[in-house]
Design a protein around this motif. Structure first.
Motif, PDB file in Angstrom:
ATOM      1  N   ALA A  41    -100.359 -13.259 -45.830  1.00  0.00           N
ATOM      2  CA  ALA A  41    -101.421 -12.401 -46.345  1.00  0.00           C
ATOM      3  C   ALA A  41    -101.224 -12.121 -47.833  1.00  0.00           C
ATOM      4  O   ALA A  41    -102.192 -12.012 -48.582  1.00  0.00           O
ATOM      5  CB  ALA A  41    -101.457 -11.096 -45.563  1.00  0.00           C
ATOM      6  N   THR A  48    -110.165 -11.363 -44.192  1.00  0.00           N
ATOM      7  CA  THR A  48    -111.037 -10.363 -44.784  1.00  0.00           C
ATOM      8  C   THR A  48    -112.049 -11.006 -45.729  1.00  0.00           C
ATOM      9  O   THR A  48    -111.703 -11.886 -46.498  1.00  0.00           O
ATOM     10  CB  THR A  48    -110.189  -9.351 -45.558  1.00  0.00           C
ATOM     11  OG1 THR A  48    -109.119  -8.950 -44.734  1.00  0.00           O
ATOM     12  CG2 THR A  48    -111.009  -8.162 -45.958  1.00  0.00           C
TER      13      THR A  48
ATOM     14  N   ALA B  36    -101.284  -3.727 -44.096  1.00  0.00           N
ATOM     15  CA  ALA B  36    -102.396  -4.670 -44.075  1.00  0.00           C
ATOM     16  C   ALA B  36    -101.878  -6.102 -44.120  1.00  0.00           C
ATOM     17  O   ALA B  36    -102.337  -6.960 -43.368  1.00  0.00           O
ATOM     18  CB  ALA B  36    -103.313  -4.404 -45.258  1.00  0.00           C
ATOM     19  N   PHE B  37    -100.900  -6.352 -44.978  1.00  0.00           N
ATOM     20  CA  PHE B  37    -100.377  -7.715 -45.092  1.00  0.00           C
ATOM     21  C   PHE B  37     -99.738  -8.156 -43.782  1.00  0.00           C
ATOM     22  O   PHE B  37     -99.899  -9.300 -43.361  1.00  0.00           O
ATOM     23  CB  PHE B  37     -99.365  -7.802 -46.233  1.00  0.00           C
ATOM     24  CG  PHE B  37     -99.992  -7.803 -47.596  1.00  0.00           C
ATOM     25  CD1 PHE B  37    -101.359  -7.914 -47.740  1.00  0.00           C
ATOM     26  CD2 PHE B  37     -99.218  -7.713 -48.726  1.00  0.00           C
ATOM     27  CE1 PHE B  37    -101.950  -7.923 -48.990  1.00  0.00           C
ATOM     28  CE2 PHE B  37     -99.792  -7.718 -49.992  1.00  0.00           C
ATOM     29  CZ  PHE B  37    -101.162  -7.823 -50.116  1.00  0.00           C
ATOM     30  N   PHE B  38     -99.012  -7.248 -43.138  1.00  0.00           N
ATOM     31  CA  PHE B  38     -98.374  -7.620 -41.880  1.00  0.00           C
ATOM     32  C   PHE B  38     -99.409  -7.958 -40.822  1.00  0.00           C
ATOM     33  O   PHE B  38     -99.123  -8.672 -39.879  1.00  0.00           O
ATOM     34  CB  PHE B  38     -97.471  -6.489 -41.376  1.00  0.00           C
ATOM     35  CG  PHE B  38     -96.151  -6.431 -42.069  1.00  0.00           C
ATOM     36  CD1 PHE B  38     -95.308  -7.519 -42.071  1.00  0.00           C
ATOM     37  CD2 PHE B  38     -95.746  -5.293 -42.721  1.00  0.00           C
ATOM     38  CE1 PHE B  38     -94.100  -7.474 -42.718  1.00  0.00           C
ATOM     39  CE2 PHE B  38     -94.535  -5.239 -43.372  1.00  0.00           C
ATOM     40  CZ  PHE B  38     -93.716  -6.331 -43.373  1.00  0.00           C
ATOM     41  N   ASP B  40    -102.360  -9.449 -41.515  1.00  0.00           N
ATOM     42  CA  ASP B  40    -103.281 -10.435 -42.083  1.00  0.00           C
ATOM     43  C   ASP B  40    -104.544  -9.796 -42.643  1.00  0.00           C
ATOM     44  O   ASP B  40    -105.622 -10.375 -42.580  1.00  0.00           O
ATOM     45  CB  ASP B  40    -103.666 -11.503 -41.039  1.00  0.00           C
ATOM     46  CG  ASP B  40    -102.508 -12.425 -40.769  1.00  0.00           C
ATOM     47  OD1 ASP B  40    -101.565 -12.408 -41.556  1.00  0.00           O
ATOM     48  OD2 ASP B  40    -102.560 -13.156 -39.774  1.00  0.00           O
ATOM     49  N   ARG B  41    -104.423  -8.591 -43.157  1.00  0.00           N
ATOM     50  CA  ARG B  41    -105.566  -7.948 -43.811  1.00  0.00           C
ATOM     51  C   ARG B  41    -105.279  -7.856 -45.304  1.00  0.00           C
ATOM     52  O   ARG B  41    -104.262  -8.346 -45.776  1.00  0.00           O
ATOM     53  CB  ARG B  41    -105.793  -6.544 -43.249  1.00  0.00           C
ATOM     54  CG  ARG B  41    -106.241  -6.515 -41.825  1.00  0.00           C
ATOM     55  CD  ARG B  41    -106.575  -5.112 -41.379  1.00  0.00           C
ATOM     56  NE  ARG B  41    -105.393  -4.275 -41.199  1.00  0.00           N
ATOM     57  CZ  ARG B  41    -105.109  -3.223 -41.930  1.00  0.00           C
ATOM     58  NH1 ARG B  41    -105.913  -2.852 -42.897  1.00  0.00           N
ATOM     59  NH2 ARG B  41    -104.022  -2.530 -41.702  1.00  0.00           N
ATOM     60  N   VAL B  42    -106.179  -7.190 -46.030  1.00  0.00           N
ATOM     61  CA  VAL B  42    -106.001  -7.061 -47.475  1.00  0.00           C
ATOM     62  C   VAL B  42    -105.517  -5.669 -47.848  1.00  0.00           C
ATOM     63  O   VAL B  42    -104.681  -5.508 -48.729  1.00  0.00           O
ATOM     64  CB  VAL B  42    -107.321  -7.384 -48.203  1.00  0.00           C
ATOM     65  CG1 VAL B  42    -107.174  -7.148 -49.684  1.00  0.00           C
ATOM     66  CG2 VAL B  42    -107.701  -8.830 -47.962  1.00  0.00           C
TER      67      VAL B  42
END
Lengths: 184, 389
Positions: A41, A48, B36-38, B40-42
């Motif tokens: 990510a 997203t 969020a990164f964990f 898979d988000r921003v």
């Protein structure tokens, strides 16, 4: 299904190894998985969509059920023949048509006013299926906003303007129907 | 007119309190981005560049929101609880060193110790005592809210914090024996002078400390006090606006305190081989001082990241599991570690660090093997094994 059915595949819970019994390897496995997702990510590989700047991608915009449009025929006239089929089919009773005598020779009636209350609409697509001349269609416009309730009641001009906005990206689903058939 | 003796602590207090508050605000942002990164988000990236102004927006929102006091709440205690928890969390930083020494430049009389209260001989005890006072705020807030969820959260929290206080203290004794002092500066100096970090000599102690530290900071997988599925939000269910913000800040401060303690006691503080070796206080230059501050803070940040990483990797424990781990596993392990380090301290020479390291890793291995033989190979520890421990 019986418990001894031959089609059932029984999955044996895997036995923990010697280090797994102290949760050492499971803990390291778990931390590795989450860290991989973190770096994935952090590199920008996310699902997203940065919405206002970036548009989401549809599988097929032609089968998406968004805001309605009223199609025009080849001469730029509204295709609708004011048959009231859509208004009858509509489960939310959000379509209001006033039909009147058509000024054109190829049909008897045309809609003097054609109003859809987009706030009442449930976007089921029944109007589209009911229409005998493929005049009403649902587009892939999904981000419908308005500052007041009045603004969300779409009249004929507005529905025709939706056609003008979307026809380039989304061609009419069929060329059939009364008016178009005559013109072609 | 202005004596360095009394103006110096005031400046240090202002700097440390300001830095901690700012750090807490930005850690909330860091945690949200990391979470969020964990997944898979921003994460929040809209307010300012990379979302860097998000903490200011959050703070303004906390200040401007409506303050609610539930009917039937015990008003004075309800208002006192967030103040208590925040005050105790802040007070713990009084003896926590944030670097080594600042050189005597710009007309200063002597090098400045990077601690608000330097040379406090019971520094470590002070941190433990004061940070555990925070449980007062939790239980009072939970009780005064006149809500069953808050009350249950407060009860759980107090039981959890009291249970894990014991292994936390026990695990530290080994490191204290090695350093020969409770003063945090001396503990760091001892590691720097020997060139060994106590994590190499106290692996079992560090493991117990880290797990108890997670529980003390009420971080996942030990966040039973505010377990959403069961308790809405735990002891701060009824708190709104800035009062809730104070609870959240105190929680982050606890996390920073645990990270600081782990770095100072187990990871050598400002020490890093060849780059920041041990030198006398009056020989530190400006660059050396800043380097040592940077190294200490970098280590703390790595540990804080580890806290966030663990949060998104493991599920929460059940309450009985939490208690079983605390009383049946952590306390015996702490006692084993205490016994082993006391014996090796008594019978080995003071600077026989390699021998002490070998002994402690052997003890860790023995505990590991004992655990492997007593755990059900199907996964969960058998009731039989837990009953025997």
């Amino acid at each position: 299904m019986q418990a001894n059915d031959p089609n059932i595949q029984w999955v044996e819970e895997p036995q923990l190894g010697w280090t797994g019994r102290m949760y050492l390897t499971p803990i390291i496995d778990g931390l590795t998985i989450t860290l991989n997702h973190f770096f994935k990510a952090a590199k920008g590989d996310t699902f997203t969509v940065q919405f206002p700047e970036e548009r989401p991608k549809f599988g097929n915009p032609l089968i998406y059920r968004g805001v309605h449009r009223l199609n025009k025929d080849d001469e730029g006239r509204v295709k609708c023949v004011a048959c009231f089929m859509c208004a009858t089919a509509c489960p939310a009773h959000c379509i209001d048509i006033v039909g009147t005598q058509s000024p054109w020779e190829d049909r008897e009636k045309y809609p003097q006013s054609f109003v859809i209350d987009e706030l009442r609409c449930i976007f089921c697509g029944m109007c589209e299926e009911a229409c005998p001349v493929d005049a009403i269609e649902l587009t892939s416009m999904f981000d419908l906003t308005g500052a007041s309730r009045e603004e969300m009641i779409f009249d004929k001009e507005k529905l025709l303007s939706v056609y003008d906005q979307t026809i380039a990206a989304e061609p009419m689903k069929s060329k059939g129907g009364h008016a178009a058939g005559k013109g072609a | 007119m202005f004596s360095q003796d009394w103006i110096e602590p005031l400046i240090k207090m202002a700097v440390v309190i300001g830095a901690i508050q700012g750090a807490v605000a930005y850690l909330v942002l860091a945690e949200r981005r990391a979470a969020a990164f964990f997944q898979d988000r921003v994460g929040p990236n809209r307010v300012g560049p990379f979302g860097l102004l998000q903490p200011i927006a959050d703070g303004l929102k906390f200040i401007l929101k409506e303050e609610l006091i539930p009917s039937g709440a015990h008003k004075p205690i309800f208002l006192l609880a967030p103040v208590m928890i925040l005050a105790s969390a802040t007070l713990a930083f009084a003896t926590v060193p944030v670097g080594y020494y600042f050189p005597a430049i710009l007309g200063l009389k002597a090098p400045i110790a990077m601690t608000i209260a330097p040379g406090m001989d019971i520094g470590l005890l002070f941190v433990l005592a004061v940070s555990s006072l925070g449980v007062y705020g939790v239980i009072l807030g939970g009780w005064a809210s006149n809500s069953k969820y808050s009350f249950l959260g407060g009860l759980r929290s107090s039981a959890q914090l009291v249970s894990y206080e014991l292994p936390l203290g026990l695990s530290l004794i080994g490191a204290i024996l090695l350093s020969g002092s409770l003063r945090m500066e001396t503990i760091m100096d001892a590691q720097a002078e020997s060139g060994w970090w106590w994590v190499m000599l106290q692996p079992l102690g560090f493991a117990v400390f880290l797990i108890s530290g997670f529980a003390e900071a009420a971080r996942l997988p030990f966040d039973l006090p505010e377990c959403e599925q069961e308790l809405v939000a735990g002891y701060h269910t009824e708190y709104t606006a800035m009062k809730f913000g104070m609870f959240a800040m105190a929680e982050y401060m606890h996390m920073i305190t645990v990270a600081f303690m782990a770095v100072i006691i187990y990871f050598g503080g400002w020490h890093l081989w060849y780059i920041a070796p041990a030198i006398p206080a009056n020989e530190v230059g400006l660059i050396g001082a800043l380097l040592r501050i940077g190294i200490l803070q970098a280590k703390v940040l790595v540990l804080v990241f580890f806290f966030m990483w663990v949060r998104w990797s493991f599920p929460r424990f059940r309450y009985d599991q939490l208690m079983a781990i605390g009383w049946k596993i952590m306390i015996p392990l702490g006692l084993v570690n205490l016994l082993a380090s006391a014996v090796s301290q008594e019978f080995l020479a003071k600077d026989a660090y390699l021998a002490k390291a070998v002994v402690s890793w052997l003890v860790l291995g023995a505990c590991f093997v004992y655990g492997m033989l007593n755990v059900n190979p199907q996964g969960a520890p058998s009731q039989h094994a837990l009953a025997k421990v």
